[in-house]
Motif scaffolding. Structure first.
Motif, PDB file in Angstrom:
ATOM      1  N   SER A 169       0.848  -1.181   0.000  1.00  0.00           N
ATOM      2  CA  SER A 169       0.000   0.000   0.000  1.00  0.00           C
ATOM      3  C   SER A 169       0.888   1.236   0.000  1.00  0.00           C
ATOM      4  O   SER A 169       1.689   1.442   0.912  1.00  0.00           O
ATOM      5  CB  SER A 169      -0.923   0.000   1.222  1.00  0.00           C
ATOM      6  OG  SER A 169      -1.800   1.105   1.179  1.00  0.00           O
ATOM      7  N   LEU A 170       0.758   2.057  -1.038  1.00  0.00           N
ATOM      8  CA  LEU A 170       1.621   3.224  -1.216  1.00  0.00           C
ATOM      9  C   LEU A 170       0.912   4.515  -0.786  1.00  0.00           C
ATOM     10  O   LEU A 170      -0.294   4.533  -0.562  1.00  0.00           O
ATOM     11  CB  LEU A 170       2.067   3.314  -2.680  1.00  0.00           C
ATOM     12  CG  LEU A 170       2.847   2.104  -3.198  1.00  0.00           C
ATOM     13  CD1 LEU A 170       3.114   2.238  -4.692  1.00  0.00           C
ATOM     14  CD2 LEU A 170       4.164   1.939  -2.429  1.00  0.00           C
ATOM     15  N   SER A 171       1.676   5.582  -0.698  1.00  0.00           N
ATOM     16  CA  SER A 171       1.211   6.825  -0.076  1.00  0.00           C
ATOM     17  C   SER A 171       0.565   7.804  -1.043  1.00  0.00           C
ATOM     18  O   SER A 171       1.242   8.439  -1.858  1.00  0.00           O
ATOM     19  CB  SER A 171       2.377   7.525   0.630  1.00  0.00           C
ATOM     20  OG  SER A 171       1.988   8.779   1.125  1.00  0.00           O
ATOM     21  N   GLU A 172      -0.747   7.963  -0.918  1.00  0.00           N
ATOM     22  CA  GLU A 172      -1.445   9.043  -1.635  1.00  0.00           C
ATOM     23  C   GLU A 172      -1.069  10.402  -1.062  1.00  0.00           C
ATOM     24  O   GLU A 172      -1.040  11.404  -1.781  1.00  0.00           O
ATOM     25  CB  GLU A 172      -2.958   8.852  -1.556  1.00  0.00           C
ATOM     26  CG  GLU A 172      -3.502   7.692  -2.349  1.00  0.00           C
ATOM     27  CD  GLU A 172      -3.400   6.371  -1.609  1.00  0.00           C
ATOM     28  OE1 GLU A 172      -3.650   5.317  -2.235  1.00  0.00           O
ATOM     29  OE2 GLU A 172      -3.093   6.389  -0.394  1.00  0.00           O
ATOM     30  N   GLN A 173      -0.800  10.443   0.245  1.00  0.00           N
ATOM     31  CA  GLN A 173      -0.482  11.712   0.886  1.00  0.00           C
ATOM     32  C   GLN A 173       0.803  12.316   0.334  1.00  0.00           C
ATOM     33  O   GLN A 173       0.914  13.532   0.186  1.00  0.00           O
ATOM     34  CB  GLN A 173      -0.364  11.537   2.404  1.00  0.00           C
ATOM     35  CG  GLN A 173      -0.269  12.852   3.164  1.00  0.00           C
ATOM     36  CD  GLN A 173      -1.531  13.688   3.077  1.00  0.00           C
ATOM     37  OE1 GLN A 173      -2.636  13.161   3.181  1.00  0.00           O
ATOM     38  NE2 GLN A 173      -1.380  14.986   2.867  1.00  0.00           N
ATOM     39  N   GLU A 174       1.788  11.464   0.016  1.00  0.00           N
ATOM     40  CA  GLU A 174       3.027  11.968  -0.580  1.00  0.00           C
ATOM     41  C   GLU A 174       2.743  12.645  -1.912  1.00  0.00           C
ATOM     42  O   GLU A 174       3.280  13.724  -2.215  1.00  0.00           O
ATOM     43  CB  GLU A 174       4.049  10.844  -0.753  1.00  0.00           C
ATOM     44  CG  GLU A 174       5.377  11.338  -1.306  1.00  0.00           C
ATOM     45  CD  GLU A 174       6.403  10.235  -1.465  1.00  0.00           C
ATOM     46  OE1 GLU A 174       7.545  10.573  -1.846  1.00  0.00           O
ATOM     47  OE2 GLU A 174       6.085   9.064  -1.205  1.00  0.00           O
ATOM     48  N   VAL A 175       1.885  12.024  -2.718  1.00  0.00           N
ATOM     49  CA  VAL A 175       1.500  12.624  -3.993  1.00  0.00           C
ATOM     50  C   VAL A 175       0.760  13.938  -3.750  1.00  0.00           C
ATOM     51  O   VAL A 175       1.037  14.968  -4.382  1.00  0.00           O
ATOM     52  CB  VAL A 175       0.620  11.652  -4.806  1.00  0.00           C
ATOM     53  CG1 VAL A 175       0.091  12.330  -6.065  1.00  0.00           C
ATOM     54  CG2 VAL A 175       1.400  10.393  -5.167  1.00  0.00           C
ATOM     55  N   TYR A 211       4.082   7.311   5.276  1.00  0.00           N
ATOM     56  CA  TYR A 211       3.604   8.653   4.920  1.00  0.00           C
ATOM     57  C   TYR A 211       2.075   8.557   4.855  1.00  0.00           C
ATOM     58  O   TYR A 211       1.489   8.564   3.790  1.00  0.00           O
ATOM     59  CB  TYR A 211       4.190   9.068   3.567  1.00  0.00           C
ATOM     60  CG  TYR A 211       4.302  10.549   3.306  1.00  0.00           C
ATOM     61  CD1 TYR A 211       3.295  11.438   3.685  1.00  0.00           C
ATOM     62  CD2 TYR A 211       5.405  11.075   2.636  1.00  0.00           C
ATOM     63  CE1 TYR A 211       3.389  12.784   3.423  1.00  0.00           C
ATOM     64  CE2 TYR A 211       5.522  12.431   2.367  1.00  0.00           C
ATOM     65  CZ  TYR A 211       4.502  13.283   2.759  1.00  0.00           C
ATOM     66  OH  TYR A 211       4.608  14.628   2.492  1.00  0.00           O
ATOM     67  N   PRO A 212       1.404   8.485   6.013  1.00  0.00           N
ATOM     68  CA  PRO A 212      -0.031   8.185   6.066  1.00  0.00           C
ATOM     69  C   PRO A 212      -0.926   9.307   5.546  1.00  0.00           C
ATOM     70  O   PRO A 212      -0.553  10.482   5.559  1.00  0.00           O
ATOM     71  CB  PRO A 212      -0.279   7.924   7.556  1.00  0.00           C
ATOM     72  CG  PRO A 212       0.808   8.676   8.251  1.00  0.00           C
ATOM     73  CD  PRO A 212       2.002   8.603   7.347  1.00  0.00           C
ATOM     74  N   TYR A 213      -2.111   8.920   5.136  1.00  0.00           N
ATOM     75  CA  TYR A 213      -3.081   9.851   4.556  1.00  0.00           C
ATOM     76  C   TYR A 213      -3.706  10.736   5.626  1.00  0.00           C
ATOM     77  O   TYR A 213      -4.103  10.256   6.686  1.00  0.00           O
ATOM     78  CB  TYR A 213      -4.159   9.072   3.807  1.00  0.00           C
ATOM     79  CG  TYR A 213      -5.139   9.954   3.070  1.00  0.00           C
ATOM     80  CD1 TYR A 213      -4.694  10.798   2.054  1.00  0.00           C
ATOM     81  CD2 TYR A 213      -6.488   9.948   3.380  1.00  0.00           C
ATOM     82  CE1 TYR A 213      -5.571  11.617   1.365  1.00  0.00           C
ATOM     83  CE2 TYR A 213      -7.383  10.760   2.700  1.00  0.00           C
ATOM     84  CZ  TYR A 213      -6.914  11.600   1.692  1.00  0.00           C
ATOM     85  OH  TYR A 213      -7.796  12.413   1.016  1.00  0.00           O
ATOM     86  N   CYS A 220       5.355  18.977   1.571  1.00  0.00           N
ATOM     87  CA  CYS A 220       6.091  17.781   1.156  1.00  0.00           C
ATOM     88  C   CYS A 220       7.172  17.448   2.188  1.00  0.00           C
ATOM     89  O   CYS A 220       8.008  18.296   2.522  1.00  0.00           O
ATOM     90  CB  CYS A 220       6.706  18.012  -0.213  1.00  0.00           C
ATOM     91  SG  CYS A 220       7.442  16.539  -0.955  1.00  0.00           S
ATOM     92  N   ASP A 221       7.145  16.241   2.706  1.00  0.00           N
ATOM     93  CA  ASP A 221       8.053  15.818   3.771  1.00  0.00           C
ATOM     94  C   ASP A 221       9.098  14.864   3.196  1.00  0.00           C
ATOM     95  O   ASP A 221       8.825  13.679   2.966  1.00  0.00           O
ATOM     96  CB  ASP A 221       7.254  15.136   4.883  1.00  0.00           C
ATOM     97  CG  ASP A 221       8.066  14.901   6.148  1.00  0.00           C
ATOM     98  OD1 ASP A 221       9.272  14.623   6.026  1.00  0.00           O
ATOM     99  OD2 ASP A 221       7.484  14.960   7.246  1.00  0.00           O
ATOM    100  N   ALA A 222      10.303  15.375   2.980  1.00  0.00           N
ATOM    101  CA  ALA A 222      11.369  14.577   2.365  1.00  0.00           C
ATOM    102  C   ALA A 222      11.757  13.389   3.229  1.00  0.00           C
ATOM    103  O   ALA A 222      12.122  12.329   2.717  1.00  0.00           O
ATOM    104  CB  ALA A 222      12.585  15.460   2.098  1.00  0.00           C
ATOM    105  N   SER A 225       9.251  10.615   2.803  1.00  0.00           N
ATOM    106  CA  SER A 225       9.262  10.065   1.444  1.00  0.00           C
ATOM    107  C   SER A 225      10.580   9.389   1.088  1.00  0.00           C
ATOM    108  O   SER A 225      10.784   8.998  -0.057  1.00  0.00           O
ATOM    109  CB  SER A 225       8.974  11.181   0.428  1.00  0.00           C
ATOM    110  OG  SER A 225      10.028  12.124   0.424  1.00  0.00           O
ATOM    111  N   SER A 226      11.474   9.263   2.059  1.00  0.00           N
ATOM    112  CA  SER A 226      12.795   8.696   1.765  1.00  0.00           C
ATOM    113  C   SER A 226      12.733   7.220   1.406  1.00  0.00           C
ATOM    114  O   SER A 226      13.568   6.713   0.654  1.00  0.00           O
ATOM    115  CB  SER A 226      13.732   8.904   2.959  1.00  0.00           C
ATOM    116  OG  SER A 226      13.204   8.285   4.130  1.00  0.00           O
TER     117      SER A 226
END
Length: 337
Positions: A169-175, A211-213, A220-222, A225-226
């Motif tokens: 499950s990937l992060s929509e919040q990062e996008v 990186y939760p929704y 943007c939190d580097a 997102s690392s």
């Protein structure tokens, strides 16, 4: 946006047994309507801040119920329900949940590169990528119009599973946080193509757990997102309106598509093959995760939405295939990995 206070889960479950099924259209007495509204509130964990707000929502609920019953009277191939949107007017629903930015230029362009699935001459008659373990559970964008992010991320999750064997499950919040500088505007609207380009340039996408929704655009939190749990090398567009190519693509992987999801019947869809009245204005984004043919011979697309499991058939929809219904083939694209 109206304020809601949640009931406890136990209270909601207690009232589930009181739920009354929809019946044929008839003049419902005010008292009966009120009972059904109270039941709906309990099931959905909703309470209003004032008597005035409750009365306003009750009037919207009654109108939605009457419209649903009028559709059921026609005995169509699909059913509607008093889902979590039953106290929202159509305008309110559109404002809160429609988030795809219509990109007219996309519809006029050929695919970004040669259509990679063109050599598949005999696609299977039916496919459901859930059965292959390539689809994450239904998610909920809530009242943030970032369907574009959920649609793109779902496609990336699936191709990652297909290529690596790992479903993450990937992060929509990062996008949502990090796609800036283009036409995408967080919870207001956006484009799947911009989401794909960010993932490519970023070297991948973080896990949702890292990186939760948050259902709101942030900074943007580097650091979050690392981690790069899902990567893609590119993406391709499908020529606008070409359902044959869309089918070839879906036979190989789930595909991100734009759709007109702003209609009343789409809003309240519950089950069956949807053949309802809708236009081709691209205002919502979903992911096609399969296709098939119903018992009555109607071909359909299997769609994964991002409005939670209480919408549709536990979050999914069957949409009539072959007639570009709701503009399903107008703005379609898929990632390469």
């Amino acid at each position: 946006m109206m304020a809601r206070l949640s009931f406890s889960l136990c209270a909601a479950m207690f009232f589930v047994g009181l739920w009354l099924p929809l019946v044929a259209p008839r003049q419902l007495e005010e008292a009966t309507m009120s009972i059904r509204f109270d039941q709906w509130m309990a099931i959905n964990g909703v309470e209003y801040e004032s008597i005035e707000e409750k009365e306003k929502r009750f009037n919207v609920f009654k109108e939605n119920l009457r419209l649903i019953e009028s559709v059921h009277a026609d005995k169509r191939s699909y059913k509607l329900s008093l889902n979590k949107f039953a106290d929202l007017s159509l305008d309110e629903f559109r404002e809160q949940y429609m988030g795809l930015r219509a990109d007219a230029a996309v519809g006029k362009k050929a695919p970004v590169g040669p259509f990679m699935h063109a050599n598949l001459s005999a696609p299977p008659d039916t496919i459901d990528w859930r059965e292959k373990g390539a689809v994450t559970p239904i998610k909920n964008q809530e009242a943030c119009g970032c369907c574009w992010a959920f649609s793109a991320v779902a496609a990336v999750e699936s191709i990652t599973k297909i290529k690596t064997g790992n479903l993450v499950s990937l992060s929509e919040q990062e996008v949502l946080d990090c796609v800036t500088g283009g036409v995408s505007r967080g919870c207001i609207s956006g484009l799947m193509g911009e989401a794909f380009r960010f993932i490519i340039n970023n070297g991948g996408l973080a896990r949702e757990t890292d990186y939760p929704y948050q259902s709101i655009q942030g900074t943007c939190d580097a650091q979050k997102s690392s981690s790069k749990a899902g990567t893609i090398t590119g993406y391709e567009r499908i020529l606008s309106g070409d359902e044959d190519s869309l089918l070839l693509a879906v036979a190989n992987q789930p595909v991100s598509v734009g759709i007109d999801g702003s209609g009343f019947e789409f809003k309240h869809y519950s089950e069956g093959v949807f053949t309802g009245d809708c236009g081709t204005q691209m205002n919502h984004a979903v992911t096609i995760i399969g296709y098939g043919t119903a018992d009555d011979g109607t071909d359909y697309w299997l769609i994964k939405n991002s409005w939670g499991e209480t919408w549709g058939d536990k979050g999914y929809m069957k949409l009539k295939r072959g007639v570009n219904l709701c503009g399903v083939a107008v703005q379609a694209s898929y990632p390469d990995a």
